[in-house]
Design an enzyme around this catalytic site. Structure first.
Site, PDB file in Angstrom:
ATOM      1  N   TRP A 147       0.718  -1.270  -0.061  1.00 50.45           N
ATOM      2  CA  TRP A 147      -0.161  -0.117   0.062  1.00 50.45           C
ATOM      3  C   TRP A 147       0.781   1.261   0.006  1.00 50.45           C
ATOM      4  O   TRP A 147       0.510   2.350  -0.731  1.00 50.45           O
ATOM      5  CB  TRP A 147      -0.926   0.072   1.039  1.00 50.45           C
ATOM      6  CG  TRP A 147      -2.065  -0.884   0.914  1.00 50.45           C
ATOM      7  CD1 TRP A 147      -2.479  -2.062   1.678  1.00 50.45           C
ATOM      8  CD2 TRP A 147      -2.984  -0.952  -0.065  1.00 50.45           C
ATOM      9  NE1 TRP A 147      -3.221  -2.832   1.048  1.00 50.45           N
ATOM     10  CE2 TRP A 147      -3.927  -1.878  -0.115  1.00 50.45           C
ATOM     11  CE3 TRP A 147      -3.372   0.086  -1.194  1.00 50.45           C
ATOM     12  CZ2 TRP A 147      -5.031  -2.286  -0.972  1.00 50.45           C
ATOM     13  CZ3 TRP A 147      -4.285  -0.389  -2.195  1.00 50.45           C
ATOM     14  CH2 TRP A 147      -5.179  -1.276  -1.743  1.00 50.45           C
TER      15      TRP A 147
ATOM     16  N   ASP B 274      -0.955   6.663   6.449  1.00 51.34           N
ATOM     17  CA  ASP B 274      -2.026   5.917   5.807  1.00 51.34           C
ATOM     18  C   ASP B 274      -2.170   4.942   7.306  1.00 51.34           C
ATOM     19  O   ASP B 274      -1.504   3.916   7.499  1.00 51.34           O
ATOM     20  CB  ASP B 274      -1.827   5.305   4.569  1.00 51.34           C
ATOM     21  CG  ASP B 274      -2.762   4.166   4.305  1.00 51.34           C
ATOM     22  OD1 ASP B 274      -3.900   4.396   5.105  1.00 51.34           O
ATOM     23  OD2 ASP B 274      -2.825   3.720   3.215  1.00 51.34           O
TER      24      ASP B 274
ATOM     25  N   LYS C 221     -12.303  -0.833   8.372  1.00 51.21           N
ATOM     26  CA  LYS C 221     -11.521  -1.989   8.962  1.00 51.21           C
ATOM     27  C   LYS C 221     -11.735  -2.240  10.523  1.00 51.21           C
ATOM     28  O   LYS C 221     -12.109  -3.193  10.909  1.00 51.21           O
ATOM     29  CB  LYS C 221      -9.956  -1.538   9.079  1.00 51.21           C
ATOM     30  CG  LYS C 221      -9.481  -0.963   7.371  1.00 51.21           C
ATOM     31  CD  LYS C 221      -9.249  -2.340   6.401  1.00 51.21           C
ATOM     32  CE  LYS C 221      -8.859  -2.090   5.094  1.00 51.21           C
ATOM     33  NZ  LYS C 221      -8.593  -3.141   4.183  1.00 51.21           N
TER      34      LYS C 221
END
Length: 433
Positions: free
Chosen positions: A145, A218, A242
């Site tokens: 990511w 992030d 999440k």
């Protein structure tokens, strides 16, 4: 017949554990006892969801969302039908934002935006809003990511990857003494938890970054799973799906002094422009994902009853249980991540017997009510995501299944070897001439 009763038994045991968990939820959260019968019937049909996102949600949150679905607080309409400019919905919106401010201890000098497009949209949104006259940004790439974020930003500016010689597979994180930071860059970006690779940067060395350079993080897959010091960051962004809500809502926490017109690129769409969003009424420039924000607010209220230290303790207990099962399997299950970087949220592992065994594991786990334990398609293997709402019973069920799967497959291999080694050969009869 044997296989039918074998899998039926597995499902029955999973249901029994689920009902037990529902009963405990009633006791711990104070849900009215009249709901116990409803919860029991629901849990008899529910599974343990180890998906990397969207996540499983607390039963208390699902129950309240269920009650508001058709008639929200006596308004005569569903929360899904309500205008985002309605006074009742303004309360929903601000409840969610105030809940985050309380849960994370967000100071007044930070603004909270609820945006769309997922965390991935911020891979472009952040450089568009923070570059200003600067030409570059620093990126610490530690997995898939952060690599995607750096690649996306490269369309807008020069990307300086501070880990100049990264490995092909990320099993640890390089020390800050080996970083090559561009002191003239607009900001420093990193991903605190790599969802796909399964590693977390628990103790980020903030002092290694120049004091005047904003740190952007992030936090998607570990957001709200442990206490953090928000003041260490210039900007935090995370997908809610999440640990704190359903898909469709992205939380952006940005220091107000960074929201400046002169910092924003001219090509920035208004919907991604922090200044435009900040000036809008209630920071709603257009119609938001009203349902997603509403459920996120319910989830945050639920978490505020316990505090983030409680959820950190749960995360430690859940992940320890699973890592212990992997480490004690004598190499049958393998996790290659350096222990000090092992993720508590996304436990990735492989099987020594290879891809065929992993596919069999995944298929049988699903039949046993253990859903989505396959690894990401880009790396393969297996992965169990242990987000905030995952009960400890779910991890216990998974580790018991792992032990049983290992024992049964070892036994099957031994039986096969035995039959091959000791089977008598039939003598061929001679044909008469």
């Amino acid at each position: 017949c044997f296989l039918f009763f074998f899998f039926s038994s597995r499902r029955r045991h999973t249901r029994q554990r689920s009902v037990s968990w529902a009963r405990r939820c009633v006791q711990e959260t104070g849900i009215n006892a009249e709901y116990m019968g409803i919860l029991k019937r629901i849990m008899e049909k529910r599974v343990f969801n180890f998906s990397a996102g969207p996540c499983c949600l607390p039963m208390e949150v699902l129950k309240e969302a269920h009650d508001d679905m058709f008639n929200y607080k006596g308004t005569g309409m569903s929360i899904m039908e309500m205008s985002h400019r309605n006074k009742e919905y303004a309360k929903v919106w601000n409840n969610a934002r105030d809940g985050f401010r309380k849960l994370l201890g967000i100071p007044a000098e930070y603004q909270i935006f609820f945006m769309q497009g997922g965390a991935s949209l911020q891979f472009s949104g952040v450089p568009m809003n923070l570059l200003g006259e600067k030409k570059s940004a620093n990126f610490l790439v530690t997995g898939v990511w952060s690599d995607k974020a750096a690649t996306e930003a490269a369309n807008l500016c020069k990307v300086n990857r501070v880990w100049t010689e990264p490995p092909k597979q990320y099993y640890n994180i390089i020390g800050e003494d080996k970083w090559k930071i561009d002191p003239e860059a607009a900001y420093f970006h990193y991903c605190s938890n790599e969802t796909i690779n399964g590693l977390t940067y628990y103790d980020f060395p903030y002092s290694a970054v120049p004091a005047t350079m904003p740190i952007v993080c992030d936090m998607s897959s570990e957001f709200c799973s442990r206490p953090i010091d928000v003041t260490k960051y210039g900007l935090i962004f995370a997908g809610a799906q999440k640990n704190c809500g359903p898909a469709g809502n992205t939380v952006v926490i940005v220091r107000k002094d960074l929201i400046k017109k002169e910092k924003i690129m001219k090509i920035t769409p208004s919907i991604m422009n922090f200044e435009e969003v900040n000036k809008a009424s209630e920071q709603m420039l257009n119609t938001p994902g009203t349902w997603s924000v509403y459920v996120t607010g319910l989830y945050v209220n639920y978490m505020n009853k316990f505090g983030l230290k409680h959820f950190e303790d749960l995360a430690i207990a859940r992940s320890k249980l699973l890592y212990d099962a992997i480490d004690s399997s004598s190499g049958y299950y393998i996790n290659k991540i350096d222990p000090k970087f092992r993720s508590r949220q996304n436990v990735v592992f492989q099987m020594a017997k290879g891809e065929a065994a992993e596919k069999k594991f995944f298929a049988e786990a699903e039949k046993a009510g253990l859903i989505d334990v396959s690894g990401h398609r880009s790396v393969g293997g297996l992965r169990a995501s242990l987000y905030n709402a995952m009960p400890i019973e779910g991890v216990e069920a998974l580790t018991k299944f792992m032990k049983k799967f290992m024992d049964e497959n070892k036994q099957a291999r031994l039986t096969f070897t035995f039959s091959l080694g000791f089977k008598k050969k039939k003598k061929k009869k001679k044909k008469k001439k």
